[in-house]
Design a protein around this motif. Sequence first.
Motif, PDB file in Angstrom:
ATOM      1  N   SER A  48       0.922  -1.298  -0.064  1.00  0.00           N
ATOM      2  CA  SER A  48       0.217   0.014   0.119  1.00  0.00           C
ATOM      3  C   SER A  48       1.065   1.190  -0.068  1.00  0.00           C
ATOM      4  O   SER A  48       2.049   1.208  -0.446  1.00  0.00           O
ATOM      5  CB  SER A  48      -0.927  -0.166   1.206  1.00  0.00           C
ATOM      6  OG  SER A  48      -1.920   0.854   1.051  1.00  0.00           O
ATOM      7  N   THR A  52      -2.044   6.001   2.379  1.00  0.00           N
ATOM      8  CA  THR A  52      -3.343   5.147   2.775  1.00  0.00           C
ATOM      9  C   THR A  52      -3.606   4.886   3.990  1.00  0.00           C
ATOM     10  O   THR A  52      -4.461   4.763   4.705  1.00  0.00           O
ATOM     11  CB  THR A  52      -3.328   3.928   1.675  1.00  0.00           C
ATOM     12  OG1 THR A  52      -3.637   4.806   0.386  1.00  0.00           O
ATOM     13  CG2 THR A  52      -4.760   2.960   2.029  1.00  0.00           C
ATOM     14  N   ARG A  55      -4.551   7.331   6.260  1.00  0.00           N
ATOM     15  CA  ARG A  55      -6.051   7.772   6.378  1.00  0.00           C
ATOM     16  C   ARG A  55      -6.583   6.685   7.099  1.00  0.00           C
ATOM     17  O   ARG A  55      -7.748   7.017   7.539  1.00  0.00           O
ATOM     18  CB  ARG A  55      -6.468   7.558   4.880  1.00  0.00           C
ATOM     19  CG  ARG A  55      -6.210   8.953   4.136  1.00  0.00           C
ATOM     20  CD  ARG A  55      -6.783   8.874   2.588  1.00  0.00           C
ATOM     21  NE  ARG A  55      -6.154   9.922   2.067  1.00  0.00           N
ATOM     22  CZ  ARG A  55      -5.143   9.785   0.797  1.00  0.00           C
ATOM     23  NH1 ARG A  55      -4.854   8.491   0.455  1.00  0.00           N
ATOM     24  NH2 ARG A  55      -4.543  10.807   0.391  1.00  0.00           N
ATOM     25  N   TRP A  56      -6.286   5.209   7.213  1.00  0.00           N
ATOM     26  CA  TRP A  56      -6.808   4.114   7.966  1.00  0.00           C
ATOM     27  C   TRP A  56      -6.588   4.651   9.320  1.00  0.00           C
ATOM     28  O   TRP A  56      -7.503   4.585  10.224  1.00  0.00           O
ATOM     29  CB  TRP A  56      -6.113   2.875   7.765  1.00  0.00           C
ATOM     30  CG  TRP A  56      -6.246   2.435   6.440  1.00  0.00           C
ATOM     31  CD1 TRP A  56      -7.545   2.503   5.583  1.00  0.00           C
ATOM     32  CD2 TRP A  56      -5.646   1.557   5.626  1.00  0.00           C
ATOM     33  NE1 TRP A  56      -7.277   1.718   4.356  1.00  0.00           N
ATOM     34  CE2 TRP A  56      -6.245   0.964   4.293  1.00  0.00           C
ATOM     35  CE3 TRP A  56      -3.978   0.930   6.016  1.00  0.00           C
ATOM     36  CZ2 TRP A  56      -5.478   0.169   3.757  1.00  0.00           C
ATOM     37  CZ3 TRP A  56      -3.809  -0.020   4.989  1.00  0.00           C
ATOM     38  CH2 TRP A  56      -4.304  -0.280   3.859  1.00  0.00           C
ATOM     39  N   GLU A  60     -10.138   8.481   8.449  1.00  0.00           N
ATOM     40  CA  GLU A  60     -10.623   9.021   7.241  1.00  0.00           C
ATOM     41  C   GLU A  60     -11.142   7.922   6.080  1.00  0.00           C
ATOM     42  O   GLU A  60     -12.018   8.292   5.440  1.00  0.00           O
ATOM     43  CB  GLU A  60      -9.408   9.928   6.581  1.00  0.00           C
ATOM     44  CG  GLU A  60      -9.844  10.631   5.253  1.00  0.00           C
ATOM     45  CD  GLU A  60      -8.729  11.550   4.765  1.00  0.00           C
ATOM     46  OE1 GLU A  60      -8.889  11.716   3.479  1.00  0.00           O
ATOM     47  OE2 GLU A  60      -7.876  11.948   5.573  1.00  0.00           O
ATOM     48  N   HIS A  61     -10.633   6.765   6.111  1.00  0.00           N
ATOM     49  CA  HIS A  61     -10.917   5.621   5.178  1.00  0.00           C
ATOM     50  C   HIS A  61     -11.172   4.595   5.973  1.00  0.00           C
ATOM     51  O   HIS A  61     -10.231   4.332   7.131  1.00  0.00           O
ATOM     52  CB  HIS A  61      -9.908   5.441   4.211  1.00  0.00           C
ATOM     53  CG  HIS A  61      -9.661   6.391   2.954  1.00  0.00           C
ATOM     54  ND1 HIS A  61      -8.672   6.343   2.242  1.00  0.00           N
ATOM     55  CD2 HIS A  61     -10.639   7.210   2.684  1.00  0.00           C
ATOM     56  CE1 HIS A  61      -8.733   7.363   1.589  1.00  0.00           C
ATOM     57  NE2 HIS A  61      -9.921   7.856   1.623  1.00  0.00           N
ATOM     58  N   GLU A  62     -12.272   3.787   5.947  1.00  0.00           N
ATOM     59  CA  GLU A  62     -12.620   2.695   6.633  1.00  0.00           C
ATOM     60  C   GLU A  62     -11.807   1.669   6.163  1.00  0.00           C
ATOM     61  O   GLU A  62     -11.504   1.478   4.915  1.00  0.00           O
ATOM     62  CB  GLU A  62     -14.072   2.239   6.773  1.00  0.00           C
ATOM     63  CG  GLU A  62     -14.879   3.389   7.469  1.00  0.00           C
ATOM     64  CD  GLU A  62     -16.226   2.921   7.858  1.00  0.00           C
ATOM     65  OE1 GLU A  62     -16.619   1.543   7.188  1.00  0.00           O
ATOM     66  OE2 GLU A  62     -17.003   3.711   8.410  1.00  0.00           O
ATOM     67  N   VAL A  63     -11.477   0.480   7.016  1.00  0.00           N
ATOM     68  CA  VAL A  63     -10.648  -0.642   6.337  1.00  0.00           C
ATOM     69  C   VAL A  63     -11.756  -1.916   6.288  1.00  0.00           C
ATOM     70  O   VAL A  63     -12.692  -2.253   6.991  1.00  0.00           O
ATOM     71  CB  VAL A  63      -9.444  -1.098   7.185  1.00  0.00           C
ATOM     72  CG1 VAL A  63      -8.298   0.258   7.035  1.00  0.00           C
ATOM     73  CG2 VAL A  63      -9.748  -1.151   8.504  1.00  0.00           C
ATOM     74  N   THR A  67      -8.006  -6.244   4.893  1.00  0.00           N
ATOM     75  CA  THR A  67      -6.972  -5.477   5.026  1.00  0.00           C
ATOM     76  C   THR A  67      -6.400  -5.293   6.587  1.00  0.00           C
ATOM     77  O   THR A  67      -5.282  -5.596   6.721  1.00  0.00           O
ATOM     78  CB  THR A  67      -7.348  -3.709   4.688  1.00  0.00           C
ATOM     79  OG1 THR A  67      -7.676  -3.817   3.484  1.00  0.00           O
ATOM     80  CG2 THR A  67      -6.224  -2.835   5.070  1.00  0.00           C
TER      81      THR A  67
END
Length: 90
Positions: A48, A52, A55-56, A60-63, A67
């Motif tokens: 990755s 990214t 962000r996890w 900010e971003h769901e995993v 992942t």
Amino acid sequence: MRAVSATESSPRPRLECRATPPEIAEAMRTARESSGLTQHQLAGRIGSTQSTVARWETGEHEVTMTTVSRVAEALGVELLVRFGGGVGTK
């Protein structure tokens, strides 16, 4: 989700998931830091990017569970997922 120390029954530390997105993010960050890796190093191990991973870790971003499993493997920790135990469940 939280990072947990190794026990006699489980020789590897584990990443315990009770899974709300902020808890997952915090547990991933804590486990990574406990493993002594930078975001860039972890990203390299799982194919990755550092941004990214950041962000996890900030939520900010769901995993996905896939992942989270890859992250646990890259960190050398056991992934433990528990269902239930929340409000109104047994």
